[in-house]
Design a protein around this motif. Structure first.
Motif, mmCIF file in Angstrom:
data_model
loop_
_atom_site.group_PDB
_atom_site.id
_atom_site.type_symbol
_atom_site.label_atom_id
_atom_site.label_comp_id
_atom_site.label_asym_id
_atom_site.label_seq_id
_atom_site.Cartn_x
_atom_site.Cartn_y
_atom_site.Cartn_z
ATOM 1 N N GLU A 170 69.819 75.286 87.257
ATOM 2 C CA GLU A 170 69.030 76.042 86.290
ATOM 3 C C GLU A 170 67.712 75.361 85.956
ATOM 4 O O GLU A 170 66.690 76.024 85.763
ATOM 5 C CB GLU A 170 69.835 76.253 85.001
ATOM 6 N N TYR A 171 67.708 74.015 85.889
ATOM 7 C CA TYR A 171 66.536 73.321 85.350
ATOM 8 C C TYR A 171 65.974 72.224 86.249
ATOM 9 O O TYR A 171 64.960 71.614 85.915
ATOM 10 C CB TYR A 171 66.870 72.707 83.982
ATOM 11 N N LEU A 233 69.302 69.852 76.155
ATOM 12 C CA LEU A 233 68.545 70.466 77.249
ATOM 13 C C LEU A 233 67.170 70.904 76.764
ATOM 14 O O LEU A 233 66.175 70.798 77.481
ATOM 15 C CB LEU A 233 69.318 71.645 77.821
ATOM 16 N N GLN A 234 67.103 71.406 75.544
ATOM 17 C CA GLN A 234 65.823 71.823 74.985
ATOM 18 C C GLN A 234 64.837 70.650 74.949
ATOM 19 O O GLN A 234 63.667 70.797 75.306
ATOM 20 C CB GLN A 234 66.032 72.364 73.574
ATOM 21 N N VAL A 237 63.763 69.755 78.762
ATOM 22 C CA VAL A 237 62.880 70.666 79.499
ATOM 23 C C VAL A 237 61.642 71.056 78.702
ATOM 24 O O VAL A 237 60.694 71.622 79.237
ATOM 25 C CB VAL A 237 63.632 71.939 79.953
ATOM 26 N N VAL A 241 66.153 76.937 75.998
ATOM 27 C CA VAL A 241 66.783 77.367 77.243
ATOM 28 C C VAL A 241 67.578 78.641 77.010
ATOM 29 O O VAL A 241 67.983 78.956 75.883
ATOM 30 C CB VAL A 241 67.699 76.266 77.826
ATOM 31 N N LEU A 246 72.809 79.956 81.318
ATOM 32 C CA LEU A 246 73.445 78.675 81.610
ATOM 33 C C LEU A 246 74.964 78.803 81.568
ATOM 34 O O LEU A 246 75.652 78.338 82.489
ATOM 35 C CB LEU A 246 72.980 77.616 80.619
#
Length: 326
Positions: A170-171, A233-234, A237, A241, A246
């Motif tokens: 995803e990232y 995750l925020q 990236v 998100v 996810l």
């Protein structure tokens, strides 16, 4: 979300422009008042819907909640997640799963996913508190395993691989697995898993795989001591998100590995776990119930135990405990 609300939402999603309440009511065979009621409900669920007397309703943005309707649109699995229970808040998704499994034949619940926007009493390994604020992904997968008892631990391995792979795909982030059940980005934890079993002798009634991912959790919400060891995750990236995308990816990735376990393809899971390991080939400190020691993590065996070459040269097999990178 009720069927009527879903039907209203589908009309708004499929329409290239605004739609009048009267037209929606005619299509669904309900009153305009009923349409307005469902619009209010959709807004409560986080959908941004504009309205005007002249043109009608328009869906501006979808919700950021982990609603079953949104997840199923991206799921594409045969078993995992075909049944979903969603809660705005609950003490623990695993407690909900246990209650359901105790009240219903677990065979009928196999693959069900229980999701909460937040948990108020989440529990991790060794009974530790599992901080679970809004913005994360807090879920439990309920399983009726058809896997030999001595390989059930590999459900956790399959889940760890699934989360690491999903984050990578995803990232483009190099997520790795820290033994026994954590997902790290760099030197900070971003996700964790917990496997719980209900069994008598060789009869496994059900298995619960709990997972938590710090997706859009604000670092400011975490205590100062957690900020040194936890990331989101925020934060990694640099933007919010898509939690639905996810989680759907995680469930797809997990179903692939779970199928491998049911097909007795254990070596495939172990190889992939090793390829994503943060622990192997590193010096570590191990803390078990009875002792603490240091050494090099040299392997993981067919039963998921970590193999350590201790500083005195002896090799020790660790079944359970805490592992700290040195």
């Amino acid at each position: 979300m009720k069927d009527t609300a879903i039907n209203v939402l589908k009309i708004l999603e499929e329409s290239p422009g605004p739609v009048s309440g009267e037209w929606i009511a005619e299509q669904l065979g309900v009153t305009r008042s009923a349409v307005w009621k469902q619009i209010r409900e959709l807004r409560r669920l986080g959908y941004s819907i504009s309205s005007s007397r002249a043109e009608g309703y328009r869906l501006e943005t979808k919700t950021d909640r982990l609603l079953p309707y949104e997840i199923r649109k991206q799921l594409r699995t045969r078993v995992i997640g075909r049944q979903i229970r969603h809660f705005d808040s609950t003490a623990s998704t695993s407690w909900v799963a246990k209650k359901l499994a105790d009240e219903t034949d677990p065979e009928k619940l196999h693959g069900m996913v229980i999701i909460a926007e937040e948990q108020t009493g989440g529990v991790g390994r060794l009974g530790r508190a599992w901080v679970s604020p809004a913005g994360g992904i807090w879920a439990t997968i309920l399983l009726k395993p058809k896997i030999p008892l001595d390989h059930l631990f590999m459900i956790t391995m399959a889940g760890s691989v699934a989360i690491a792979r999903a984050i990578r795909k995803e990232y483009g982030i190099s997520a790795l697995i820290k033994w026994p059940n954590d997902i790290f980005i760099g030197d900070k934890k971003v996700a964790g898993l917990l496997l719980e079993l209900s069994a008598e002798a060789d009869d496994v009634h059900y298995a619960l795989l709990g997972l938590g991912i710090d997706a859009n959790v604000s670092l400011d919400e975490l205590s100062s001591n957690l900020r040194d060891t936890v990331t989101t995750l925020q934060a990694e990236v640099g933007h919010t998100v898509d939690r639905v995308a996810l989680l759907a990816r995680v469930l797809r990735e997990f179903e692939l590995r779970y199928q491998q376990l049911e097909d007795a393809e254990y070596d495939s899971i172990i190889r992939e776990w090793k390829s994503l390991s943060l622990t192997l080939d590193h010096r570590v400190a191990i803390k078990t119930v009875n002792k603490t020691f240091t050494g090099e993590a040299i392997d993981i065996d067919a039963h998921g135990a970590l193999i350590i070459r201790k500083d005195n040269g002896k090799v020790e097999r660790v079944i359970a405990g805490d592992c700290f990178q040195l």
